[in-house]
Motif scaffolding. Sequence first.
Motif, mmCIF file in Angstrom:
data_model
loop_
_atom_site.group_PDB
_atom_site.id
_atom_site.type_symbol
_atom_site.label_atom_id
_atom_site.label_comp_id
_atom_site.label_asym_id
_atom_site.label_seq_id
_atom_site.Cartn_x
_atom_site.Cartn_y
_atom_site.Cartn_z
ATOM 1 N N LYS A 37 0.557 -37.465 2.122
ATOM 2 C CA LYS A 37 -0.816 -36.022 2.435
ATOM 3 C C LYS A 37 0.064 -35.113 1.780
ATOM 4 O O LYS A 37 0.614 -34.773 3.122
ATOM 5 N N LYS A 38 -0.480 -33.893 1.198
ATOM 6 C CA LYS A 38 -0.497 -33.100 1.036
ATOM 7 C C LYS A 38 -1.102 -31.381 2.732
ATOM 8 O O LYS A 38 -2.009 -31.812 2.086
ATOM 9 N N LYS A 39 -0.057 -31.705 3.139
ATOM 10 C CA LYS A 39 -0.985 -30.834 4.457
ATOM 11 C C LYS A 39 -0.801 -29.299 4.339
ATOM 12 O O LYS A 39 0.309 -28.789 4.427
ATOM 13 N N ARG A 42 2.060 -24.077 8.207
ATOM 14 C CA ARG A 42 1.398 -23.623 9.212
ATOM 15 C C ARG A 42 1.738 -21.902 9.253
ATOM 16 O O ARG A 42 3.477 -21.990 9.270
ATOM 17 N N ASP A 83 4.407 -28.153 5.470
ATOM 18 C CA ASP A 83 4.454 -29.248 6.651
ATOM 19 C C ASP A 83 5.355 -30.198 7.765
ATOM 20 O O ASP A 83 5.408 -30.396 8.558
#
Lengths: 430, 258
Positions: A37-39, A42, A83
């Motif tokens: 999954k592409k997160k 942050r 990520d």
Amino acid sequence: MRKLSIISIGVGLSLITQIGFAQPAGQSGGDAAEPVKKKPWRSELSGEIEAAYKYFPDEALYASQKEAYFATTFRPKYYLESDKGKHAFIFEGFATLDQYDNKRSHVDVRELYYRYVFKSFEVSLGAKKIYWGVIESNHLVDVINQADVLEGFDPENKLGQPMLHLSVAPKWGTLDLMIMPYFRELKFPGLPSRGRPDFLGLSLGDARYEAEAEEYNPDIALRWSHSFGVFDIGVSNFYGTSRLPQLKFDPLTWELYPYYETINQSGLDLQASTGPMLWKTEMMYRIPKDTARDPITAFVLGGEYTFGNLFRSGVDLGLLVEYSYDDRPLIESFNGLTNDMFFAARLALNDVQSTEFLGGVMIGMLNQADKTSGVFSGSKIFNVAASRRLGASWKLTVDLLAYNCIDEGEIFLNFLRNDSNVKIGLAKFF
Amino acid sequence: MKARIILTTVVTLGILSTAVFAQDKGLEIAKKVEAADDGWGSSSNKLTMTLKNRHGQKTTRQMHGYSMEVDGDGDKSMTVFDTPADVKGTASMTFTHKTGNDDQWLYLPAIQRVKRISSSSKSGPFMGSEFAFEDLSSQEIEKYTWKYLRDEKKNGVDCHALERVPLDKNSGYKRHITWVNKDNYRVEVVDYYDRKNTLLKTLTFSEFRLYGKYWRADVMEMINHQNNKETRLQFSDVKFGIGLTDEDFSQNSLKRSK
């Protein structure tokens, strides 16, 4: 016909994608891979603002020195990280505003770098702070960053150092290579904030370098470090411009100037952690490029014993002893620690407000004036610090620094003998 | 006379074998608890710690971290503190060992320093809470001697009650009693007895969730009966199978932790 085939290709592709990515979410336990999954990246902004008041009970030695003053310090931090932490941008800023001393008010970029991580390989480009060493009272091997003496004599206050930093961590340790293309000078504060010699009324000229490229001389450092069993070891080598200057006098301009020589410095730091006892040493061997000057050997031996959960009260008491030796004559060593004993105690209450006390004394073993020697012969510098969290995000600190029995033979400390002070600081963290 | 000798021998043997039986069964159940939890590989989580004093006033601490099973030894773990704000970014990396002291490093973000610290004060409180460091480190069978006590219901659940005595002389406890769920071998409750053998604290696990075949409690509540303080640990965002390796537990990864 063509439209149908495009649609079927599209449907086929999306079906394949669905099957490819759909995996049971850890039903079989163990390390079954999670669906890709592409997160989002942050990021976080944080930091602290501190207001401090410093008071000097002894009469000042020089006219423009103040009895007391306020200062405020701002330390913002920001990071942006992908990520899994593969890419990161890190920033740490610094600004101090001093009530009277214009030379002490300053702004600095402590860190501003891009970091790329791939498995056990890491590369950083930009200004960074690096910490090497295990000793508390005398940091012999911590050569990378210039000390920010505008913030006091604790070399843990560092100016950001621009560098290219490569780090690999195979099974047999970690290898760090730093190439530093720009040198940061040691900046002295002005007289009003005290804690500084007046250089006999002479003005301080521009810095001069042994290296032809001056501040653009590329300095290079290499270090191998490893943890195995009870040991943590680091072996390092630095070649380039020494961060600590010599002060020389120019009779033509009638001023003092800092002179930065080129050196090759090898360092060793070693700690053995056996239960409540930590055994520590740092060693340094410095060869100046100028063969007319002697090489320098210095070492520190130390130990720290922790009484954990003293009498089942939850309180930790740590006792430290460190001995510093430097084979230079006192006048040449920058911090004057040529034959000195350091004793300290650290008390942590481990309460909800994290109350801590730290007390230490640095004692010169040799009285420079009358040449008597013994554990308590020479000058004594006392330091007592206390800190406690107030509420959820405030912190109160009280620091006492006392220069005691500074004998007349101490060249550097003599200028500071009336600069004992107490500092009260209140910081807000965000 | 002869009958007396035989009777004494038989009774002594009977008592000894009951004791040995109790120890064997205790160890057997302890091994079943360990086996039920074997093979989880690596996991990460967020944690909110709520401290409640005797007046009912609450303080919270937030942290996050990850851990990894190590073949033939204790777990490796990394914890990063998020609140209070003055300790944000401080990180602790621990390598637990089945025998001997654990290895522990602390990262101080203000000065970018990694410091290896002495690990023998395991009986001291973790961050001012009612959990001692030894309560939180990975529970290895080899650190205790075990004894089976009885089967009984605890908090409505059918359990085996086991007594375990810490082998570490520096432990703050004389013994613990653990109640192990008969069905799935997960630990439900632990009673801690201080060195004077007085009941000191009770730890209760609740809000269990099944991750594949592994049970994890979302809530761990420690009540100190002697000072009337409580600490509650609330786990969230628990993930398994995150594929951690030794590289994630290195000095460099400790310095990079956020």
